[in-house]
Design a protein around this motif. Structure first.
Motif, PDB file in Angstrom:
ATOM      1  N   GLY A  18       0.649  -1.306   0.175  1.00 32.29           N
ATOM      2  CA  GLY A  18      -0.064  -0.034  -0.093  1.00 32.29           C
ATOM      3  C   GLY A  18       0.886   1.263  -0.136  1.00 32.29           C
ATOM      4  O   GLY A  18       0.344   2.409   0.349  1.00 32.29           O
ATOM      5  N   ILE A  19       2.063   1.296  -0.347  1.00 30.80           N
ATOM      6  CA  ILE A  19       2.797   2.343  -0.543  1.00 30.80           C
ATOM      7  C   ILE A  19       3.206   3.120  -1.912  1.00 30.80           C
ATOM      8  O   ILE A  19       2.728   4.172  -2.191  1.00 30.80           O
ATOM      9  CB  ILE A  19       4.338   2.205   0.429  1.00 30.80           C
ATOM     10  N   HIS A  20       3.791   1.884  -2.711  1.00 25.36           N
ATOM     11  CA  HIS A  20       4.204   2.736  -4.173  1.00 25.36           C
ATOM     12  C   HIS A  20       3.593   1.803  -5.106  1.00 25.36           C
ATOM     13  O   HIS A  20       3.339   0.582  -4.759  1.00 25.36           O
ATOM     14  CB  HIS A  20       5.589   2.443  -4.195  1.00 25.36           C
ATOM     15  N   PRO A  21       2.858   2.430  -6.159  1.00 18.73           N
ATOM     16  CA  PRO A  21       2.063   1.565  -7.056  1.00 18.73           C
ATOM     17  C   PRO A  21       2.897   0.654  -7.973  1.00 18.73           C
ATOM     18  O   PRO A  21       2.358  -0.145  -8.766  1.00 18.73           O
ATOM     19  CB  PRO A  21       1.397   2.599  -8.065  1.00 18.73           C
ATOM     20  N   LYS A  22       4.366   0.772  -7.767  1.00 20.34           N
ATOM     21  CA  LYS A  22       4.929  -0.200  -8.619  1.00 20.34           C
ATOM     22  C   LYS A  22       5.736  -1.552  -7.687  1.00 20.34           C
ATOM     23  O   LYS A  22       6.343  -2.370  -8.091  1.00 20.34           O
ATOM     24  CB  LYS A  22       6.006   0.275  -9.354  1.00 20.34           C
ATOM     25  N   ARG A  23       5.531  -1.314  -6.222  1.00 17.21           N
ATOM     26  CA  ARG A  23       6.285  -2.152  -5.393  1.00 17.21           C
ATOM     27  C   ARG A  23       5.411  -2.924  -4.646  1.00 17.21           C
ATOM     28  O   ARG A  23       4.478  -2.775  -4.116  1.00 17.21           O
ATOM     29  CB  ARG A  23       7.163  -1.205  -4.496  1.00 17.21           C
ATOM     30  N   MET A  24       5.857  -4.365  -4.710  1.00 15.32           N
ATOM     31  CA  MET A  24       4.748  -5.220  -4.193  1.00 15.32           C
ATOM     32  C   MET A  24       5.798  -6.041  -3.114  1.00 15.32           C
ATOM     33  O   MET A  24       6.956  -6.282  -3.338  1.00 15.32           O
ATOM     34  CB  MET A  24       4.218  -6.227  -5.368  1.00 15.32           C
ATOM     35  N   THR A  25       5.124  -6.906  -2.448  1.00 14.54           N
ATOM     36  CA  THR A  25       5.886  -7.584  -1.562  1.00 14.54           C
ATOM     37  C   THR A  25       5.577  -9.107  -1.812  1.00 14.54           C
ATOM     38  O   THR A  25       4.383  -9.670  -2.283  1.00 14.54           O
ATOM     39  CB  THR A  25       5.715  -7.492   0.018  1.00 14.54           C
ATOM     40  N   LYS A  70      14.721  -6.382  -4.000  1.00 15.21           N
ATOM     41  CA  LYS A  70      15.487  -6.349  -2.682  1.00 15.21           C
ATOM     42  C   LYS A  70      15.155  -7.607  -1.940  1.00 15.21           C
ATOM     43  O   LYS A  70      13.765  -8.075  -2.181  1.00 15.21           O
ATOM     44  CB  LYS A  70      14.946  -5.106  -2.118  1.00 15.21           C
ATOM     45  N   PHE A  71      15.816  -8.138  -1.378  1.00 15.96           N
ATOM     46  CA  PHE A  71      15.161  -9.305  -0.280  1.00 15.96           C
ATOM     47  C   PHE A  71      16.075  -9.398   0.986  1.00 15.96           C
ATOM     48  O   PHE A  71      17.334  -8.998   0.997  1.00 15.96           O
ATOM     49  CB  PHE A  71      15.443 -10.644  -1.076  1.00 15.96           C
ATOM     50  N   VAL A  72      15.242  -9.764   1.834  1.00 13.45           N
ATOM     51  CA  VAL A  72      16.241  -9.939   3.156  1.00 13.45           C
ATOM     52  C   VAL A  72      15.915 -11.683   3.620  1.00 13.45           C
ATOM     53  O   VAL A  72      14.826 -12.092   3.676  1.00 13.45           O
ATOM     54  CB  VAL A  72      15.315  -9.211   4.205  1.00 13.45           C
ATOM     55  N   GLN A  73      17.227 -12.016   3.954  1.00 14.75           N
ATOM     56  CA  GLN A  73      17.347 -13.405   4.288  1.00 14.75           C
ATOM     57  C   GLN A  73      17.332 -13.466   5.807  1.00 14.75           C
ATOM     58  O   GLN A  73      18.126 -12.827   6.483  1.00 14.75           O
ATOM     59  CB  GLN A  73      18.589 -14.147   3.708  1.00 14.75           C
ATOM     60  N   PRO A  74      16.483 -14.271   6.371  1.00  8.93           N
ATOM     61  CA  PRO A  74      16.024 -14.347   7.813  1.00  8.93           C
ATOM     62  C   PRO A  74      17.311 -15.070   8.441  1.00  8.93           C
ATOM     63  O   PRO A  74      17.897 -15.784   7.655  1.00  8.93           O
ATOM     64  CB  PRO A  74      14.968 -15.029   8.189  1.00  8.93           C
ATOM     65  N   LYS A  75      17.606 -14.584   9.794  1.00  9.31           N
ATOM     66  CA  LYS A  75      18.915 -15.387  10.329  1.00  9.31           C
ATOM     67  C   LYS A  75      18.584 -16.838  10.629  1.00  9.31           C
ATOM     68  O   LYS A  75      19.429 -17.719  10.496  1.00  9.31           O
ATOM     69  CB  LYS A  75      19.046 -14.598  11.702  1.00  9.31           C
ATOM     70  N   ILE A  79      10.587 -10.620   0.523  1.00  8.42           N
ATOM     71  CA  ILE A  79      11.174 -10.110  -0.898  1.00  8.42           C
ATOM     72  C   ILE A  79      10.330  -8.774  -1.061  1.00  8.42           C
ATOM     73  O   ILE A  79       9.297  -8.637  -1.173  1.00  8.42           O
ATOM     74  CB  ILE A  79      11.104 -11.270  -1.783  1.00  8.42           C
ATOM     75  N   GLU A  80      11.159  -7.952  -2.172  1.00 10.58           N
ATOM     76  CA  GLU A  80      10.210  -6.829  -2.544  1.00 10.58           C
ATOM     77  C   GLU A  80      10.497  -7.066  -4.050  1.00 10.58           C
ATOM     78  O   GLU A  80      11.495  -7.202  -4.686  1.00 10.58           O
ATOM     79  CB  GLU A  80      10.972  -5.631  -2.291  1.00 10.58           C
ATOM     80  N   VAL A  81       9.280  -6.901  -4.739  1.00 16.23           N
ATOM     81  CA  VAL A  81       9.272  -6.860  -6.321  1.00 16.23           C
ATOM     82  C   VAL A  81       8.828  -5.747  -6.829  1.00 16.23           C
ATOM     83  O   VAL A  81       7.875  -4.982  -6.554  1.00 16.23           O
ATOM     84  CB  VAL A  81       8.223  -8.271  -6.585  1.00 16.23           C
ATOM     85  N   ASP A  82       9.576  -5.380  -7.759  1.00 13.45           N
ATOM     86  CA  ASP A  82       9.068  -4.462  -8.727  1.00 13.45           C
ATOM     87  C   ASP A  82       8.352  -4.874  -9.832  1.00 13.45           C
ATOM     88  O   ASP A  82       8.717  -5.793 -10.736  1.00 13.45           O
ATOM     89  CB  ASP A  82      10.435  -3.603  -9.175  1.00 13.45           C
ATOM     90  N   LEU A  83       7.271  -4.279 -10.069  1.00 12.80           N
ATOM     91  CA  LEU A  83       6.383  -4.580 -11.316  1.00 12.80           C
ATOM     92  C   LEU A  83       6.893  -4.279 -12.600  1.00 12.80           C
ATOM     93  O   LEU A  83       7.376  -2.984 -12.851  1.00 12.80           O
ATOM     94  CB  LEU A  83       4.673  -4.068 -11.092  1.00 12.80           C
ATOM     95  N   PHE A  84       6.354  -5.162 -13.547  1.00  7.93           N
ATOM     96  CA  PHE A  84       6.991  -4.475 -15.099  1.00  7.93           C
ATOM     97  C   PHE A  84       6.067  -3.633 -15.447  1.00  7.93           C
ATOM     98  O   PHE A  84       6.266  -2.427 -15.945  1.00  7.93           O
ATOM     99  CB  PHE A  84       6.809  -5.761 -15.938  1.00  7.93           C
TER     100      PHE A  84
END
Lengths: 168, 271
Positions: B182-189, B225-230, B237-242
Motif C-alpha cells: 500500500g505504499i508505491h504503485p510499482k512495489r509489491m511484497t 530487494k530481499f532480506v534473508q532471515p537469520k 522479498i520486494e518485487v518491482d512490477l513490470f
C-alpha cells in the motif's frame, strides 16, 4: 607436250590476271561479274591428267582469292569443278567423251552447250554458296547464280569461238 | 599395305579433292571472320548434340543411383510432412485444451493512490464477463473482477491490500504470494518463499499455476530487494512490477473455463 604445257601455263596466268584485274570490276547492273577463268577448266584437254587439274584448280582459285580479297569462294568452287569435270564430261558428251578437244571440235553443238552450261552453273552455284554460306540467303544465292551464269555463259561462248579459229 | 596403296591410287582424285577441300576450308576459316563464325556455330551445334546424346546415355546408366537418391529425398520430405502435420494438430489441440478465454476491454476508470484501489472496465455480463475473472494487461496482471453489470465491471486492482496472487519464480518454480503493502504503485511484497530456495536480485516473477484466476507464466516483475532471515523460515522479498498501473488504458479479461469445477472441488475439500 612441252608446247602444250607452256601454252597452258600462259593461258593460266593470262586468265587469272584478266579475271582479277578486269572482270571482277565489271559489275554489270551493279552485281554481275562474269567468271571467264572457267575457260581454263573448260578447254583443258579431256585426255590430260585429271589429278593435275585438281591441283591446278586449287592453286588457281587460291591465287584468285588472294588477288580479289575473297574469302575462299573461288578456291573451293574451282577445286570442286576440277574434281567434278570428268563426271560432267561423261554426262554431257556420253560416247564422245573420249574426244580430246571435245569442247572445240568433233562433237555436236547441243552436247557442247550442255557441257558449258553445267560447268558454269555448278561452278557459280558452289561459288555463291561458299560466299554467302547461309541457308537464309538461299534465294540470293540462286538469283546471283542464275544471272551470273547467263552472263558468264555468253562471254565464254564468245571466247570459245576464238579458240576454235585458233585450233582450226 | 599394298592394298591400301592400290586403293589410294584408285581413288587418288577423290582423296586429293577431299584433302584440298579440307585445306581450303581451313584457309577460308582463317581468312574470313564471317565464315569462321559460321564454322564455330556448326561446330557448337555438333558438339552440343553429341554431348546431349552422351548425357542421355549416362543419365540412363545412372538411373539406379538416381532412384536411390530420390527415395532418400522422399523419406526426408515425408518426415518433414509428418512433423508439419503433427504441429498443425498440436496447435489446434493447444487451442482446444487451453482453459482460458480472453476478452479485450478498455479501462474506463483507474485508481492507484488509495489503500484499496479499483478499476472499471467497459465489458459486462453481456460480453461474457463474470465474477472472479482475472484481468491482465500487455505487460503484467491488473486484478480480479468483483462486480458485473450489463456493460461494465469493476475490478479489484492488485494495488489492493486484500488481494493476494499466487506467483512463482520463473527460474525454479518456487511458489509464493504477492501482495501490495500500500505504499508505491510499482512495489509489491512477495511472501511465503522458503529459504530452502535460492533467491537473487533480478529474478523474474511470473503468475503461478496454483491460481484459478490467471494462467501460469504471465511475467509480473523482478526481485528488487530481499532480506534473508537469520534462522530458517521465509524470505522478505520486494518485487518491482513490470507494468505501470497508473498508465493503463487497455486490458484483457481472462475467463477460466474450469473455474466452476475448481471452486466446487475446493468446497468439497473444505467441507
Amino acid at each position: 607436250m612441252f608446247q602444250t604445257n607452256t601454252k597452258s601455263f600462259l593461258q593460266f596466268t593470262f586468265l587469272i590476271l584478266l579475271q582479277a584485274f578486269l572482270l571482277n570490276n565489271v559489275n554489270l547492273f551493279g552485281f554481275l561479274n562474269p567468271y571467264i577463268y572457267l575457260l581454263f577448266f573448260i578447254t583443258y584437254r579431256f585426255d590430260n591428267n585429271p589429278t593435275l587439274l585438281i591441283l591446278i584448280g586449287f592453286v588457281m582459285g587460291f591465287l584468285l582469292d588472294l588477288l580479289s580479297q575473297g574469302a575462299g569462294g573461288h578456291m573451293i568452287a574451282s577445286l570442286a569443278i576440277a574434281f567434278l569435270r570428268p563426271y560432267i564430261i561423261q554426262f554431257s558428251f556420253g560416247v564422245n567423251s573420249d574426244v580430246s578437244m571435245g569442247m572445240v571440235r568433233g562433237t555436236s553443238l547441243s552436247n557442247r552447250l550442255l557441257y558449258l552450261a553445267m560447268m558454269v552453273f555448278i561452278h557459280h552455284l558452289i561459288l555463291f554458296i561458299v560466299v554467302y554460306f547461309n541457308l537464309k540467303s538461299i534465294s540470293v544465292i540462286f538469283k546471283y547464280t542464275f544471272f551470273t551464269t547467263i552472263f558468264s555463259f555468253i562471254l565464254l561462248w564468245i571466247s570459245l569461238s576464238f579458240f576454235k579459229t585458233r585450233y582450226d | 599395305m599394298r592394298q591400301i596403296f592400290n586403293a589410294l591410287l584408285k581413288y587418288k582424285n577423290t582423296s586429293l579433292f577431299l584433302g584440298l577441300l579440307f585445306i581450303s576450308l581451313l584457309i577460308v576459316n582463317q581468312r574470313s571472320f564471317y565464315h569462321k563464325s559460321v564454322f564455330s556455330k556448326i561446330g557448337l551445334g555438333i558438339s552440343s548434340n553429341f554431348h546431349g546424346v552422351s548425357k542421355g546415355v549416362s543419365e540412363y546408366l545412372n538411373l539406379r543411383k538416381t532412384n536411390v537418391d530420390l527415395v532418400k529425398e522422399n523419406n526426408k520430405l515425408k518426415i518433414l510432412e509428418i512433423i508439419y502435420l503433427q504441429n498443425q494438430v498440436l496447435k489446434q489441440k493447444t487451442l482446444d485444451t487451453f482453459n482460458f478465454e480472453v476478452v479485450s476491454t478498455k479501462i474506463i476508470k483507474n485508481s492507484f493512490n488509495k489503500a484499496n484501489n479499483y478499476l472499471i472496465i467497459n465489458k459486462g455480463y453481456e460480453d461474457g464477463v463474470t465474477n472472479d475473472m482475472g484481468v491482465i494487461s500487455a505487460d503484467g496482471i491488473i486484478g480480479i473482477i468483483n462486480q458485473v453489470r450489463a456493460h461494465h465491471s469493476s475490478v479489484i486492482s492488485i494495488l489492493h491490500q486484500d488481494i493476494k496472487v499466487n506467483v512463482s519464480f520463473k527460474k525454479n518454480g518456487a511458489y509464493g504470494t504477492l501482495s501490495w503493502p500500500g505504499i508505491h504503485p510499482k512495489r509489491m511484497t512477495l511472501d511465503d518463499i522458503s529459504t530452502i530456495n535460492s533467491v537473487s536480485v533480478g529474478d523474474t516473477i511470473v503468475t503461478g499455476g496454483m491460481s484459478a484466476y490467471f494462467p501460469f507464466g504471465i511475467p509480473i516483475g523482478v526481485v528488487s530487494k530481499f532480506v534473508q532471515p537469520k534462522m530458517e523460515g521465509y524470505y522478505q522479498i520486494e518485487v518491482d512490477l513490470f507494468s505501470n498501473l497508473t498508465q493503463k488504458e487497455f486490458a484483457y479479461v481472462i475467463k477460466n473455463k474450469d473455474l466452476d469445477e475448481i471452486k466446487k472441488l475446493n468446497n468439497d475439500v473444505s467441507n
